[in-house]
Design an enzyme around this catalytic site. Structure first.
Site, PDB file in Angstrom:
ATOM      1  N   HIS A   1       0.829  -1.215   0.000  1.00 43.19           N
ATOM      2  CA  HIS A   1       0.000   0.000   0.000  1.00 43.19           C
ATOM      3  C   HIS A   1       0.854   1.251   0.000  1.00 43.19           C
ATOM      4  O   HIS A   1       2.042   1.202   0.306  1.00 43.19           O
ATOM      5  CB  HIS A   1      -0.970   0.023   1.191  1.00 43.19           C
ATOM      6  CG  HIS A   1      -0.343   0.111   2.554  1.00 43.19           C
ATOM      7  ND1 HIS A   1      -0.067  -0.993   3.330  1.00 43.19           N
ATOM      8  CD2 HIS A   1       0.049   1.177   3.291  1.00 43.19           C
ATOM      9  CE1 HIS A   1       0.454  -0.615   4.474  1.00 43.19           C
ATOM     10  NE2 HIS A   1       0.553   0.708   4.484  1.00 43.19           N
TER      11      HIS A   1
ATOM     12  N   HIS B   1       3.954   7.261   3.539  1.00 46.99           N
ATOM     13  CA  HIS B   1       4.884   6.122   3.497  1.00 46.99           C
ATOM     14  C   HIS B   1       4.541   5.174   2.351  1.00 46.99           C
ATOM     15  O   HIS B   1       3.443   5.230   1.795  1.00 46.99           O
ATOM     16  CB  HIS B   1       4.907   5.358   4.827  1.00 46.99           C
ATOM     17  CG  HIS B   1       3.612   4.670   5.187  1.00 46.99           C
ATOM     18  ND1 HIS B   1       2.650   5.235   5.987  1.00 46.99           N
ATOM     19  CD2 HIS B   1       3.125   3.448   4.854  1.00 46.99           C
ATOM     20  CE1 HIS B   1       1.642   4.393   6.139  1.00 46.99           C
ATOM     21  NE2 HIS B   1       1.898   3.302   5.452  1.00 46.99           N
TER      22      HIS B   1
HETATM   23  C1  MC0 Z   1       9.228  12.320   9.437  1.00 42.99           C
HETATM   24  N1  MC0 Z   1      10.198  12.429   8.525  1.00 42.99           N
HETATM   25  C2  MC0 Z   1       9.809  11.845   7.395  1.00 42.99           C
HETATM   26  C3  MC0 Z   1       8.509  11.361   7.650  1.00 42.99           C
HETATM   27  N2  MC0 Z   1       8.185  11.669   8.934  1.00 42.99           N
HETATM   28  N3  MC0 Z   1      10.421  11.678   6.206  1.00 42.99           N
HETATM   29  C4  MC0 Z   1       9.723  11.027   5.239  1.00 42.99           C
HETATM   30  N4  MC0 Z   1       8.469  10.538   5.426  1.00 42.99           N
HETATM   31  C5  MC0 Z   1       7.839  10.685   6.603  1.00 42.99           C
HETATM   32  N5  MC0 Z   1       6.615  10.202   6.772  1.00 42.99           N
HETATM   33  C6  MC0 Z   1      11.493  13.088   8.705  1.00 42.99           C
HETATM   34  C7  MC0 Z   1      11.333  14.489   9.254  1.00 42.99           C
HETATM   35  O1  MC0 Z   1      11.122  15.404   8.206  1.00 42.99           O
HETATM   36  C8  MC0 Z   1      12.650  14.694   9.954  1.00 42.99           C
HETATM   37  O2  MC0 Z   1      13.622  15.059   9.020  1.00 42.99           O
HETATM   38  C9  MC0 Z   1      12.991  13.313  10.491  1.00 42.99           C
HETATM   39  O3  MC0 Z   1      12.238  12.393   9.696  1.00 42.99           O
HETATM   40  C10 MC0 Z   1      12.631  13.123  11.945  1.00 42.99           C
HETATM   41  O4  MC0 Z   1      11.277  13.491  12.078  1.00 42.99           O
HETATM   42  P1  MC0 Z   1      10.665  13.978  13.465  1.00 42.99           P
HETATM   43  O5  MC0 Z   1      10.334  15.388  13.426  1.00 42.99           O
HETATM   44  O6  MC0 Z   1      11.544  13.490  14.578  1.00 42.99           O
HETATM   45  O7  MC0 Z   1       9.258  13.262  13.455  1.00 42.99           O
HETATM   46  P2  MC0 Z   1       8.748  12.099  14.323  1.00 42.99           P
HETATM   47  O8  MC0 Z   1       9.049  12.319  15.773  1.00 42.99           O
HETATM   48  O9  MC0 Z   1       7.315  11.885  13.964  1.00 42.99           O
HETATM   49  O10 MC0 Z   1       9.557  10.828  13.847  1.00 42.99           O
HETATM   50  C11 MC0 Z   1       9.563  10.445  12.504  1.00 42.99           C
HETATM   51  C12 MC0 Z   1       9.441   8.900  12.433  1.00 42.99           C
HETATM   52  C13 MC0 Z   1       8.117   8.501  13.121  1.00 42.99           C
HETATM   53  C14 MC0 Z   1       9.469   8.513  10.945  1.00 42.99           C
HETATM   54  C15 MC0 Z   1      10.663   8.297  13.147  1.00 42.99           C
HETATM   55  O11 MC0 Z   1       7.033   9.182  12.506  1.00 42.99           O
HETATM   56  C16 MC0 Z   1       7.872   7.011  13.115  1.00 42.99           C
HETATM   57  O12 MC0 Z   1       8.394   6.273  13.955  1.00 42.99           O
HETATM   58  N6  MC0 Z   1       6.990   6.522  12.181  1.00 42.99           N
HETATM   59  C17 MC0 Z   1       6.646   5.100  12.098  1.00 42.99           C
HETATM   60  C18 MC0 Z   1       5.250   4.874  12.596  1.00 42.99           C
HETATM   61  C19 MC0 Z   1       4.183   5.607  11.809  1.00 42.99           C
HETATM   62  O13 MC0 Z   1       4.482   6.456  10.963  1.00 42.99           O
HETATM   63  N7  MC0 Z   1       2.886   5.309  12.125  1.00 42.99           N
HETATM   64  C20 MC0 Z   1       1.740   5.920  11.422  1.00 42.99           C
HETATM   65  C21 MC0 Z   1       1.264   5.040  10.321  1.00 42.99           C
HETATM   66  P3  MC0 Z   1      14.568  16.335   9.232  1.00 42.99           P
HETATM   67  O14 MC0 Z   1      15.428  16.357   8.020  1.00 42.99           O
HETATM   68  O15 MC0 Z   1      13.645  17.493   9.344  1.00 42.99           O
HETATM   69  O16 MC0 Z   1      15.322  16.023  10.491  1.00 42.99           O
HETATM   70  S1  MC0 Z   1       0.553   3.568  10.974  1.00 42.99           S
HETATM   71  C22 MC0 Z   1       0.222   2.560   9.678  1.00 42.99           C
HETATM   72  O17 MC0 Z   1       0.467   2.929   8.556  1.00 42.99           O
HETATM   73  C23 MC0 Z   1      -0.406   1.214  10.005  1.00 42.99           C
HETATM   74  C24 MC0 Z   1      -1.753   1.410  10.627  1.00 42.99           C
HETATM   75  C25 MC0 Z   1      -0.493   0.259   8.802  1.00 42.99           C
HETATM   76  O18 MC0 Z   1       0.136   0.495   7.763  1.00 42.99           O
HETATM   77  O19 MC0 Z   1      -1.218  -0.747   8.903  1.00 42.99           O
END
Ligand code: MC0
Length: 142
Positions: A7, A83
């Protein structure tokens, strides 16, 4: 290792509005809706196609609050592609292999994802700026 694109996850502010848009524009239908408290999202899966390894979907994501991954994403970047998720047959084996290359694993172990799947995320900074998810679909009923 990768079976298909499972997806694309799209961040939005209003799930119902975006579902209506995708249905009207692309003729896709919703096959699942869930609230995932652990991930901080309300989400819907819209079916695109079926393949040997499983289906492919558009996943629309509305955050449950501002202090969630999708809430922070919307505040920083606005609505859009959040993503890309690839289907795998053995998520634990894939995590071990990918982790061994030096890519940071946001999930060392699989978590609960949409439609009974197991999911794990890879750090976007190590994947060329793309938040990347691995998905192992649940076993198909016999
Ligand atoms: C953040 N960054 C991204 C991003 N989100 N880059 C690309 N795509 C994204 N979606 C970048 C920011 O711009 C920043 O870059 C750096 O990553 C750190 O971001 P942050 O400000 O620390 O933001 P956080 O605290 O939200 O952490 C980002 C991170 C987090 C990706 C580690 O969102 C995470 O752990 N995501 C995984 C879980 C998730 O997204 N769950 C929701 C979907 P710079 O250069 O500015 O430092 S759940 C889902 O989809 C399930 C239900 C399913 O599929 O079944």
């Amino acid at each position: 290792m990768l079976l298909r694109i499972d997806h694309v996850g799209i961040a939005c502010r209003d799930l119902e509005e975006k579902i209506a848009f995708y249905q009207a524009t692309f003729g896709v239908t919703v096959v699942s809706r869930e609230v995932n408290q652990e991930q901080g999202v309300k989400e819907a899966m819209l079916h695109v196609a079926d393949g040997e390894g499983g289906g492919s979907y558009i996943q629309l994501l509305e955050p449950l609050g501002p202090d969630t991954p999708v809430g922070r994403f919307l505040a920083r970047r606005g609505e859009g592609l959040h993503h890309v998720a690839y289907g795998v047959s053995d998520i634990e084996g894939a995590l071990a292999a990918i982790g061994g290359t030096g890519v940071r694993l946001l999930d060392e172990r699989p978590r609960h994802g949409a439609m009974g799947s197991s999911i794990a995320f890879l750090h976007p900074k190590d994947v060329g700026g793309v938040l990347t998810e691995l998905v192992e679909a649940p076993p198909r009923p016999l």
